[in-house]
Design a protein around this motif. Structure first.
Motif, PDB file in Angstrom:
ATOM      1  N   PHE A 304     -34.236  49.923  46.368  1.00 30.43           N
ATOM      2  CA  PHE A 304     -33.250  50.545  46.493  1.00 30.43           C
ATOM      3  C   PHE A 304     -32.740  51.270  47.826  1.00 30.43           C
ATOM      4  O   PHE A 304     -31.916  51.339  48.485  1.00 30.43           O
ATOM      5  CB  PHE A 304     -33.260  51.911  45.441  1.00 30.43           C
ATOM      6  N   LEU A 305     -33.992  51.558  48.399  1.00 26.38           N
ATOM      7  CA  LEU A 305     -34.004  52.454  49.772  1.00 26.38           C
ATOM      8  C   LEU A 305     -33.591  51.479  50.690  1.00 26.38           C
ATOM      9  O   LEU A 305     -32.934  51.706  51.776  1.00 26.38           O
ATOM     10  CB  LEU A 305     -35.166  52.999  50.249  1.00 26.38           C
ATOM     11  N   LEU A 332     -27.659  59.110  44.345  1.00 23.76           N
ATOM     12  CA  LEU A 332     -26.906  57.624  44.341  1.00 23.76           C
ATOM     13  C   LEU A 332     -27.608  56.897  42.960  1.00 23.76           C
ATOM     14  O   LEU A 332     -26.749  56.053  42.390  1.00 23.76           O
ATOM     15  CB  LEU A 332     -27.114  57.231  45.689  1.00 23.76           C
ATOM     16  N   HIS A 333     -28.891  56.728  42.953  1.00 26.71           N
ATOM     17  CA  HIS A 333     -29.191  56.008  41.751  1.00 26.71           C
ATOM     18  C   HIS A 333     -29.049  56.611  40.330  1.00 26.71           C
ATOM     19  O   HIS A 333     -28.500  55.856  39.746  1.00 26.71           O
ATOM     20  CB  HIS A 333     -31.002  55.898  41.997  1.00 26.71           C
ATOM     21  N   ASP A 334     -29.102  57.948  40.341  1.00 23.50           N
ATOM     22  CA  ASP A 334     -28.742  58.467  39.009  1.00 23.50           C
ATOM     23  C   ASP A 334     -27.253  58.131  38.725  1.00 23.50           C
ATOM     24  O   ASP A 334     -26.767  57.940  37.662  1.00 23.50           O
ATOM     25  CB  ASP A 334     -29.059  60.056  39.049  1.00 23.50           C
ATOM     26  N   ARG A 335     -26.307  58.083  39.875  1.00 20.70           N
ATOM     27  CA  ARG A 335     -25.045  57.827  39.503  1.00 20.70           C
ATOM     28  C   ARG A 335     -24.577  56.376  39.221  1.00 20.70           C
ATOM     29  O   ARG A 335     -23.801  56.186  38.189  1.00 20.70           O
ATOM     30  CB  ARG A 335     -23.978  58.333  40.828  1.00 20.70           C
ATOM     31  N   GLY A 337     -27.131  53.751  38.515  1.00 19.98           N
ATOM     32  CA  GLY A 337     -28.050  53.120  37.741  1.00 19.98           C
ATOM     33  C   GLY A 337     -28.378  52.053  38.309  1.00 19.98           C
ATOM     34  O   GLY A 337     -29.314  51.208  37.881  1.00 19.98           O
ATOM     35  N   GLY A 338     -28.432  51.690  39.820  1.00 18.59           N
ATOM     36  CA  GLY A 338     -28.899  50.867  40.469  1.00 18.59           C
ATOM     37  C   GLY A 338     -28.333  49.486  40.549  1.00 18.59           C
ATOM     38  O   GLY A 338     -28.758  48.389  40.936  1.00 18.59           O
ATOM     39  N   TYR A 339     -26.778  49.508  40.046  1.00 15.80           N
ATOM     40  CA  TYR A 339     -26.008  48.448  39.972  1.00 15.80           C
ATOM     41  C   TYR A 339     -25.241  48.414  41.163  1.00 15.80           C
ATOM     42  O   TYR A 339     -24.493  49.339  41.508  1.00 15.80           O
ATOM     43  CB  TYR A 339     -24.842  48.703  38.492  1.00 15.80           C
ATOM     44  N   PHE A 340     -25.164  47.025  41.602  1.00 20.64           N
ATOM     45  CA  PHE A 340     -24.520  46.798  42.792  1.00 20.64           C
ATOM     46  C   PHE A 340     -22.882  47.455  42.811  1.00 20.64           C
ATOM     47  O   PHE A 340     -22.280  47.679  43.665  1.00 20.64           O
ATOM     48  CB  PHE A 340     -24.600  45.607  43.312  1.00 20.64           C
ATOM     49  N   LEU A 341     -22.396  46.943  41.528  1.00 19.71           N
ATOM     50  CA  LEU A 341     -20.940  47.202  41.441  1.00 19.71           C
ATOM     51  C   LEU A 341     -20.307  48.677  41.929  1.00 19.71           C
ATOM     52  O   LEU A 341     -19.484  48.926  42.409  1.00 19.71           O
ATOM     53  CB  LEU A 341     -20.494  46.664  40.274  1.00 19.71           C
ATOM     54  N   TYR A 342     -21.415  49.587  40.978  1.00 22.97           N
ATOM     55  CA  TYR A 342     -21.153  50.995  41.134  1.00 22.97           C
ATOM     56  C   TYR A 342     -21.743  51.526  42.510  1.00 22.97           C
ATOM     57  O   TYR A 342     -20.813  52.513  42.980  1.00 22.97           O
ATOM     58  CB  TYR A 342     -21.707  51.589  39.989  1.00 22.97           C
ATOM     59  N   GLY A 373     -16.809  55.327  37.202  1.00 25.63           N
ATOM     60  CA  GLY A 373     -17.444  55.156  35.569  1.00 25.63           C
ATOM     61  C   GLY A 373     -18.790  55.568  35.571  1.00 25.63           C
ATOM     62  O   GLY A 373     -19.481  56.139  36.597  1.00 25.63           O
ATOM     63  N   ARG A 374     -19.487  55.464  34.380  1.00 20.15           N
ATOM     64  CA  ARG A 374     -20.688  55.956  34.116  1.00 20.15           C
ATOM     65  C   ARG A 374     -20.690  57.552  34.199  1.00 20.15           C
ATOM     66  O   ARG A 374     -21.985  58.113  34.081  1.00 20.15           O
ATOM     67  CB  ARG A 374     -21.873  55.305  35.020  1.00 20.15           C
ATOM     68  N   GLU A 375     -19.581  58.132  34.100  1.00 22.33           N
ATOM     69  CA  GLU A 375     -19.539  59.567  34.083  1.00 22.33           C
ATOM     70  C   GLU A 375     -19.876  60.361  32.923  1.00 22.33           C
ATOM     71  O   GLU A 375     -20.478  61.420  32.638  1.00 22.33           O
ATOM     72  CB  GLU A 375     -18.410  60.142  34.646  1.00 22.33           C
ATOM     73  N   GLU A 376     -19.490  59.492  31.573  1.00 26.58           N
ATOM     74  CA  GLU A 376     -19.453  59.991  30.449  1.00 26.58           C
ATOM     75  C   GLU A 376     -20.798  59.664  29.816  1.00 26.58           C
ATOM     76  O   GLU A 376     -21.120  58.373  29.502  1.00 26.58           O
ATOM     77  CB  GLU A 376     -18.273  59.602  29.644  1.00 26.58           C
TER      78      GLU A 376
END
Length: 381
Positions: A304-305, A332-335, A337-342, A373-376
């Motif tokens: 990730f880094l 950034l990972h918490d927000r 999830g490690g998904y490239f899209l987000y 997204g992923r906020e809720e």
């Protein structure tokens, strides 16, 4: 016009250049014209000398705004390895008349599967165009809106090749039209243009029962013309395998084979032998694309880094802080999830906001203001 790529002493150097310059532009590339433009375009960062001066307010027309809205995918070891494996499969397929293998790209939504699919196609076409400029080496389609009918799949290929007749007027477009069988002109063009790769995206939109009949058409293209198909989508592995199992009557064939191989076997023995073979999840090579991991140890954080450092290298701002993204790695990972899209949406949105408000640096406040997204989050039970 020939595609220009730097001379490379090895495949990895060439692939690294390809990954760094692949444009993520949404130029609707399910047509030969759009795909060809995608392959030939190199998306390079703008020179600050070509942008608005530091003391001038920046507007939407600044080249950096457009650039940061389309930040490049990061040159990762994973992408390079995927391209090298794909090149190996094509190399074997290209030197034989039978026994060609199709491929599958699978993983959760938002991990970069479609990008990888197109990167593979772009890499193949660039290699072909070093030697030939009159071919259509790659065809890129998506699952048709109605995948029940085989003609709809052929129509997608025909549309890419500009063989599908378009309505001549709005009135004609409103009329119900019978889809013609374009299989012959499609086959003729694919053969004459020596197409070698068919990219099929969004496989998650089709069921095994719907995919089964068209698999035999793809088999025909592979056997008759030597075309390799790559199936891409969430769950593509299971969908393609189940479709193949149904349309080829694989279980019946396995049962009959074991009866011949073990003439004295009991029904229980035959059932066990077939069950062992049925544990095979995919008959095709699968590339899994997963979210970037994160853990408490340095080794678990490294992938990730590395991606964040790649984004930092690509940013073009006048007052960019050192480690502007890596210092927020946990956040950034918490927000995302490690998904490239987000991750891409978050970094791009924050970068554009920082340029337009004159900050010229990405702060935690910029990142917090971007909604991806992923906020809720559901409460714990």
């Amino acid at each position: 016009m020939k595609t220009t790529v730097p001379a490379a002493s090895d495949a990895r150097a060439e692939i690294a250049h390809l990954v760094r310059t692949t444009p993520p532009l949404p130029s609707w590339i399910f047509s030969w014209e759009g795909w060809d433009r995608y392959v030939r375009t190199e998306f390079n960062p703008p020179d600050l000398l070509d942008c608005a001066p530091a003391d001038v307010d920046v507007d939407e027309d600044d080249p950096r705004v457009d650039y940061h809205r389309h930040l490049l995918m990061i040159d990762t070891a994973f992408l390079k390895d995927c391209l090298l494996r794909a090149r190996g499969t094509f190399g074997v397929n290209g030197n034989r008349y039978e026994g060609l293998l199709d491929m599958v790209i699978d993983g959760p939504a938002g991990t970069g599967k479609t990008y990888l699919l197109r990167l593979i196609g772009r890499e193949l076409q660039r290699r072909v165009e070093k030697h030939f400029d009159d071919r259509v080496p790659v065809v890129h389609i998506t699952v048709p809106h109605n995948p029940e009918n085989e003609l709809n799949w052929i129509w997608e290929i025909a549309s890419f090749l500009a063989l599908a007749p378009e309505p001549k007027s709005e009135a004609e477009a409103r009329q119900l039209r019978r889809i013609p069988d374009l299989s012959l002109p499609v086959r003729t063009v694919l053969e004459r243009k020596q197409t070698r790769l068919l990219l099929v995206d969004d496989i998650q939109r089709v069921s095994p029962a719907q995919l089964g009949p068209i698999l035999h058409y793809f088999d025909f293209l592979r056997t008759r013309l030597g075309i390799t198909t790559i199936f891409c989508g969430t769950g593509a592995t299971d969908i393609v395998h189940a479709a193949r199992k149904g349309c080829d009557r694989r279980d019946e064939a396995l049962w009959t084979a074991h009866q011949r191989l073990q003439p004295g076997a009991t029904p229980a023995d035959l059932k066990a032998a077939v069950a062992k073979e049925q544990k095979v999840r995919s008959l095709l090579p699968v590339t899994w694309v997963d979210p970037l991991p994160w853990s408490d140890d340095a080794e678990g954080q490294a992938p990730f880094l590395a991606v964040l450092k790649g984004y930092e290298k690509n940013l073009r701002m006048r007052k960019l802080s050192k480690d502007v993204l890596t210092r927020h790695a946990q956040y950034l990972h918490d927000r995302t999830g490690g998904y490239f899209l987000y991750l891409s949406q978050l970094i791009c949105g924050a970068a554009v906001a920082a340029i337009l408000d004159g900050t010229e640096d990405i702060t935690r406040e910029h990142l917090q203001a971007i909604r991806i997204g992923r906020e809720e989050i559901l409460p714990s039970r």
